[in-house]
Design an enzyme around this catalytic site. Structure first.
Site, PDB file in Angstrom:
ATOM      1  N   LYS A 103      -4.456  10.983  -2.870  1.00  0.00           N
ATOM      2  CA  LYS A 103      -3.578   9.820  -3.102  1.00  0.00           C
ATOM      3  C   LYS A 103      -2.572  10.199  -4.185  1.00  0.00           C
ATOM      4  O   LYS A 103      -2.585   9.674  -5.308  1.00  0.00           O
ATOM      5  CB  LYS A 103      -4.434   8.611  -3.510  1.00  0.00           C
ATOM      6  CG  LYS A 103      -3.754   7.278  -3.291  1.00  0.00           C
ATOM      7  CD  LYS A 103      -4.733   6.143  -3.477  1.00  0.00           C
ATOM      8  CE  LYS A 103      -4.040   4.804  -3.608  1.00  0.00           C
ATOM      9  NZ  LYS A 103      -3.216   4.419  -2.464  1.00  0.00           N
TER      10      LYS A 103
HETATM   11  N1  PMP Z   1      -3.977   4.600   3.604  1.00  0.00           N
HETATM   12  C1  PMP Z   1      -2.997   4.588   2.696  1.00  0.00           C
HETATM   13  C2  PMP Z   1      -1.790   5.409   2.929  1.00  0.00           C
HETATM   14  C3  PMP Z   1      -3.122   3.803   1.535  1.00  0.00           C
HETATM   15  O1  PMP Z   1      -2.145   3.796   0.613  1.00  0.00           O
HETATM   16  C4  PMP Z   1      -4.282   3.019   1.351  1.00  0.00           C
HETATM   17  C5  PMP Z   1      -4.429   2.186   0.110  1.00  0.00           C
HETATM   18  N2  PMP Z   1      -5.051   2.887  -0.925  1.00  0.00           N
HETATM   19  C6  PMP Z   1      -5.273   3.062   2.342  1.00  0.00           C
HETATM   20  C7  PMP Z   1      -5.084   3.871   3.451  1.00  0.00           C
HETATM   21  C8  PMP Z   1      -6.526   2.272   2.209  1.00  0.00           C
HETATM   22  O2  PMP Z   1      -7.370   2.810   1.229  1.00  0.00           O
HETATM   23  P1  PMP Z   1      -8.362   1.891   0.398  1.00  0.00           P
HETATM   24  O3  PMP Z   1      -9.145   1.097   1.385  1.00  0.00           O
HETATM   25  O4  PMP Z   1      -9.212   2.856  -0.350  1.00  0.00           O
HETATM   26  O5  PMP Z   1      -7.529   1.041  -0.485  1.00  0.00           O
END
Ligand code: PMP
Length: 305
Positions: free
Chosen positions: A154
């Site tokens: 991320k």
């Molecule tokens: N994909 C992307 C590109 C994101 O930015 C997010 C948000 N963090 C998610 C998926 C979902 O991840 P999470 O459930 O851990 O927030």
């Protein structure tokens, strides 16, 4: 209400947490962030941070790949986060943003020989896709391949891709983008993972489809299996299959479980919120508010009682 940040190893007023213009990270997107939520339970007058440890575990995996250093152990970072959110003292849903970044005051594209700094701030934030159900458009932008810019990290830099897709979707009259992998398979939303319901089963893109492995995604897979006896298949999904799903929903910390009613101006099912989506939404909302005893271990209370 005054807000606070954790920065340079202490909690300080938010307006004092600033960086120098020469900070390496500002120029090259060499940071890793998390998006975490503290969900306010008005009945219990308590805020629960959802799966806090898992967020820092994902950040630590990203740091390993990008050769970055976290300032403390995962347990210590969890404690700092709880202390900061408690100090902010919001009595509503809060979004928490930790960020680790290259802090050296010198330029030069690289990941090596750099110092790192770490910050967290928190602010009140309601549902991200603030609608009962959303319309999506398949983006002309693809997710980067793993050996271009690894989507499992991320990293701040990779979010240019997400921003291109999101703005294109909004400018084309949709609420959200669905982004394909470089190989043309369905990958994810601009800030969410995606699920389809096909013949009573859940189908979601696999990690090899260039997704960020979402914590909400993992939670929904577990809730579906344990509470509804519904299995999730992780595999490549074609664009044609996307249009034929009986139900579709997006998952993410910011977006929770958001039903998709339309994709590229084709109704998903009958265009209403499907029964499996509705059940999962209800279970998820209860779980994140500390209302399901079986999943209390997912919820970290902020306020000492
Ligand atoms: N994909 C992307 C590109 C994101 O930015 C997010 C948000 N963090 C998610 C998926 C979902 O991840 P999470 O459930 O851990 O927030």
């Amino acid at each position: 209400m005054p807000s606070y940040a954790y920065f340079q190893k202490k909690i300080m007023p938010l307006e004092e947490a600033n960086v120098n213009v020469m900070t390496h990270f500002l120029h090259y997107g060499t940071g890793i962030f998390e998006g975490i939520r503290a969900n306010w339970n008005d009945r219990k007058k308590q805020a629960y941070i959802f799966r806090l440890k898992e967020h820092y575990e994902r950040m630590a995996r990203g740091c390993h790949i990008l050769k970055m250093k976290l300032p403390a152990s995962i347990d210590e970072l969890c404690k700092i986060t709880v202390d900061l959110v408690a100090k902010c003292n919001y009595q509503e849903d809060v979004y928490i943003r930790p960020l680790v970044f290259t802090s050296s005051l010198n330029l030069g594209v690289r990941l090596h020989n750099l110092d790192h700094d770490f910050l967290i701030f928190a602010f009140p934030w309601g549902p991200y896709l603030d609608k009962d159900k959303v319309s999506c458009g398949v983006s002309s932008w693809h997710r980067p391949d793993d050996n271009v810019n690894p989507p499992q990290v991320k990293s701040t830099g990779i979010y240019i891709n997400n921003a291109l897709a999101k703005t294109e979707a909004i400018e084309n009259g949709f609420d959200e983008a669905i982004v394909l992998s470089p190989h043309g398979h369905v990958s994810e939303g601009s800030g969410e993972n995606i699920f389809l319901v096909v013949n009573g089963k859940l189908i979601t893109p696999a990690p090899y489809n260039n997704i960020l492995i979402g914590i909400t995604r993992n939670s929904v897979i577990e809730l579906a299996k344990n509470e509804l006896g519904i299995e999730t298949i992780e595999r490549s999904i074609s664009r044609a299959e996307l249009y034929q799903a009986q139900e579709c929903f997006l998952t993410g910390t910011a977006a929770h479980v958001t039903p998709v009613s339309q994709i590229d101006r084709r109704a998903v099912g009958n265009g209403e919120i499907g029964p499996i989506t509705a059940k999962l939404q209800e279970l998820y909302v209860k779980a994140i508010h500390g209302e399901l005893p079986k999943y209390e271990h997912w919820c970290m209370p902020v306020f000492k009682k």
